[in-house]
Design an enzyme around this catalytic site. Structure first.
Site, PDB file in Angstrom:
ATOM      1  N   PHE A  93       0.861  -1.345  -0.153  1.00 32.08           N
ATOM      2  CA  PHE A  93       0.090  -0.339   0.076  1.00 32.08           C
ATOM      3  C   PHE A  93       0.536   1.032  -0.167  1.00 32.08           C
ATOM      4  CE2 PHE A  93      -3.007   4.100   2.197  1.00 32.08           C
ATOM      5  CZ  PHE A  93      -4.042   3.303   1.320  1.00 32.08           C
TER       6      PHE A  93
ATOM      7  N   LYS B   3       2.494   9.548   8.230  1.00 32.80           N
ATOM      8  CA  LYS B   3       1.577   8.798   9.315  1.00 32.80           C
ATOM      9  C   LYS B   3       2.865   9.083  10.680  1.00 32.80           C
ATOM     10  CE  LYS B   3      -0.545   5.022   7.356  1.00 32.80           C
ATOM     11  NZ  LYS B   3      -0.592   4.667   6.068  1.00 32.80           N
TER      12      LYS B   3
ATOM     13  N   ASP C   6       9.148   2.179   1.410  1.00 30.87           N
ATOM     14  CA  ASP C   6       8.271   3.316   2.246  1.00 30.87           C
ATOM     15  C   ASP C   6       8.125   2.854   3.305  1.00 30.87           C
ATOM     16  OD1 ASP C   6       5.772   4.476   3.152  1.00 30.87           O
ATOM     17  OD2 ASP C   6       4.113   4.198   1.012  1.00 30.87           O
TER      18      ASP C   6
END
Ligand SMILES: *Cc1c(COP(=O)(O)O)cnc(C)c1O
Length: 397
Positions: A135, A249, A220
């Site tokens: 993702f 995040k 990532d």
């Protein structure tokens, strides 16, 4: 009081499956709904509130910066941006930073940087190998990069230049590597895809393969970075270094931010080739700086290691008691619990009734991503609520 949930239905595009809960306030690892009911928050804004809600250090950084300078254009130097970049570089293996506003934008920037590198150093190579179950965000290009057909199917045709191969399969990466490939992009531990751990030596082997072929490795770390897995960055646990890394995040504890970092050797952008209006915004960067500095100075990563172990031990004890729990996995405070049946939605509701917020990761799995500075006390409380929720479900299986 307004009926917020009816108003949402009327005015908001129905992109989210929401729990019927309107949250109005947070403090530490706890949030309160509009009726004043308290919940222990093991979702933390999807692994965002690293230091919990409204941490005093974070509140101070935000308020001081909004009173000083909120936004100017990137045609001027601003201090928080440079301070956060320096802190990131001094505490990672990367040398240069670009700031943006989200994880998707950071991953998108990483892909653009790799393509520039391909143009300059690899004869125009532009393809990026990514993995199934990965993702990387919701922009059209990142949907194409993410190896999950449920996100891709509604938007075909997708931007080209991404090759999705099986995760944990080095042969698949080797087979996909042609002279058109400029990079491999991976999450060291797949987050949204299910908290899927890399096999022993997988990441090292991918790193060696990239070196052998002169292509870049993009990690990532939007979800795994900033101490979530028990080290400041997850790559540190696997004995490898990425050429490019993305963060998002948890970096600014809830103020929107993304960061894309590169080694000097991969930092090939020249002025005008990439940019952002809000990227590097003083408020976001001052908050990111305060959050990251607190995490480093207070060795929050060690807390994540020990509390994470305490949490997984506790979840494994529950797995002894409830035989339909088939797996507990995850590094640090990025933990999944998997079941033999698709009970995660009911279990999420049962936890909610008990006063615990958990993330329904998959139909048959829950994810626990609490603030990184919680203690065993909060874990005990969460385990107690979860135990009762599991008991209430057990009879219905
Ligand atoms: C959440 C996530 C993203 C996307 O971040 P947004 O801020 O939602 O755009 C990208 N990559 C990974 C690994 C993520 O977990």
């Amino acid at each position: 009081m307004s009926n917020w949930q009816e108003l949402e239905y009327k005015y908001f595009m129905p992109t989210f499956t929401r729990l019927s809960l309107t949250l109005v306030r947070g403090r530490g690892a706890r949030v309160w709904d509009e009726d004043g009911r308290e919940y222990l928050d093991f979702v933390a804004g999807w692994a965002v509130n690293s230091l919990g809600h409204c941490h005093p250090t974070v509140v101070k950084a935000v308020t001081e910066q909004v009173k000083t300078l909120i936004q100017v254009s990137n045609s001027f130097y601003t201090i928080p941006q440079i301070q956060l970049a320096e802190l990131l570089v001094k505490n990672s293996c990367l040398n240069k930073v670009f700031f943006c506003n989200s994880g998707a934008e950071a991953a998108e920037g990483a892909v653009k940087l790799a393509r520039r590198y391909g143009k300059l150093h690899l004869g125009g190579a532009y393809e990026i190998i990514t993995t199934s179950g990965s993702f990387h965000g919701r922009t059209l290009a990142m949907v194409s990069a993410s190896g999950q057909s449920k996100f891709q199917r509604p938007y075909i045709p997708l931007p080209e230049g991404f090759i999705n191969v099986d995760f944990n399969n080095i042969q698949a990466i080797k087979a996909a590597t042609t002279c058109k490939v400029c990079a491999v992009m991976l999450e060291p531990v797949q987050g949204e895809g299910g908290i899927n751990l890399p096999d022993d030596r997988y990441l090292e082997t991918v790193r060696a393969w990239c070196d052998e072929n002169g292509i870049l490795l993009i990690l990532d770390e939007v979800q795994t970075g900033v101490a979530r897995t028990g080290t400041l960055f997850a790559y540190q646990q696997y004995g490898i270094e990425p050429d490019i890394m993305t963060l998002g995040k948890g970096l600014a504890n809830g103020i929107p931010i993304g960061a894309m970092l590169a080694k000097d050797s991969a930092s090939v952008f020249t002025p005008g080739e990439h940019g952002s209006t809000f990227g590097g915004n003083p408020v976001a960067c001052a908050t990111g700086y305060a959050t990251l500095k607190f995490i480093i100075d207070h060795d929050i990563a060690s807390n994540v290691k020990s509390v994470g172990r305490y949490l997984t031990d506790g979840l494994r004890n529950l797995a002894q008691k409830f035989k339909f729990i088939t797996d507990v996995r995850g590094p640090g405070l990025l933990v999944a619990m998997e079941f033999s049946h698709d009970i995660a939605p009911q279990l999420t509701m049962a936890c909610l009734d008990g006063g615990l917020l958990v993330n329904n990761l998959k139909p048959n799995a829950l994810r626990f991503i609490p603030p990184l500075n919680i203690g065993n006390y909060e874990v005990d409380e969460a385990l107690g609520i979860l135990d009762e929720a599991l008991s209430s479900i057990a009879s219905k299986i």
